[in-house]
Scaffold this active site. Sequence first.
Site: not given
Ligand code: SF4
Length: 453
Positions: A98, A254, A261, A264, A270
């Site tokens: 970390e 992200c 997206c 994702c 989102c």
């Molecule tokens: Fe980021 Fe939302 Fe796109 Fe997922 S859907 S990558 S959380 S902006």
Amino acid sequence: MSQLRAAAAARGVRRSGGRAVPAAGQSRKGASPRRGAPAPAPALALAYHLFSDPAEAEALRGSLLAWYDKCKRDLPWRTLATTEPDADRRAYAVWVSEIMLQQTQVATVIDYYNRWMQKWPTLQALAQASLEEVNELWAGLGYYSRGKRLQEAARKVVSELAGRMPRTAEDLQKLLPGVGRYTAGAIASISYGQATGVVDGNVIRVLCRLRCIGADSSSPAVIDRLWDMANALVDRSRPGDFNQALMELGATVCVPKAPLCGECPVKQHCRARRRKLFGKPTPVPDVEDCCVGGCPLCPPATEPWNSSLGVTNFPRKAAKKQPRVARTAVGVLERRGCHGAPEYLIVQRPSSGLLAGLWEFPSVPLAQGLQEEEQREVLADHLRAWTGQPVVPGALRLIGEVIHIFSHIHQTYVVYSLPLDGDVSLDPTLSPSRWVTEEMFHTSAVSTAMKKV
Ligand code: SF4
């Protein structure tokens, strides 16, 4: 979810995993809001920016953890965190990773981490190392005080805590120098399974996008809200994996500029994506929109949603302070060593401040606006002190300029060389100094900036 339920959730204390968690907007200690906290916002606005529906929060945890189990990167500290049976060794392994990962890319850290853990596999081994050894291994990783503080803290654990790492995020932060709220949360959740959230740059980006938080994400008020959210959202049964999954999502999907997206795992939760796909909020207030004027978590009225930016409207930060501009004259003194190979004089920097304890060519800060001849004179005066013999400014040969950007300083090194005939006596009352070959120079505790020089 009904507006009524959302409003109730945003008003009071929520129960999460059997533990009372204050709703965002309330002080963590239950005291009156501190200075700088946003004004109380209408419940509808808060609901829009939170995970007020427990079923939705649960679904998000499940999707994120399933994705993490399938897609997580194979990293040496993750292996140690899951295979090391000893809690102190496990916490130490996570702690080192970390600290190294602060301000540094994963790809750069891996090699440093492996060498560090090989050399100092335990707290006890690190506590016995010298600062010189720590600096040598850290050379090139940047932000050198991190290594020094890590070693100081290891010595404290060994000498004052009988070699036992503190077992909670609160104690880690309280007892270990250099361990802040994020690092403490990461160590406690990953090493001990404590159900505590973490907020770093990746988490800030993901949460701000998931909940359309467009107020200045570096402001204490927004950071407090994000901590509340991270603590409420963390999975109670797999807190370490959940925190790593949230950070991994920010690091690989992200991402800041071109988030993926479509790939994702939490896209259905989102709100930034929803806003991008479906445009402006509807004129009739609904929990899916924040239509409340003056909402402390929405983008400020002066910088409204920009449709060309899509989800990257979030997060937003106040403009960064411009780095300070600095110029430094550097003298590379060269002599013939006993086998005829060239040797160079390096000196040690003071034990505190920028690049503390590292070695460098003799250097002196320059005032702004000096002419080349004046720079030469300043450097010649400085070198006179080191070598104990007169240095004629004209003997200094200008090699060129090297620019190095520190986080807060735009530094230009003006580099001169000075070949020396015979030996020089170095004043022992000044900082430590030594002559090194080029090979020795590269294995010494020198900064990246000096390697550029
Ligand atoms: Fe980021 Fe939302 Fe796109 Fe997922 S859907 S990558 S959380 S902006």
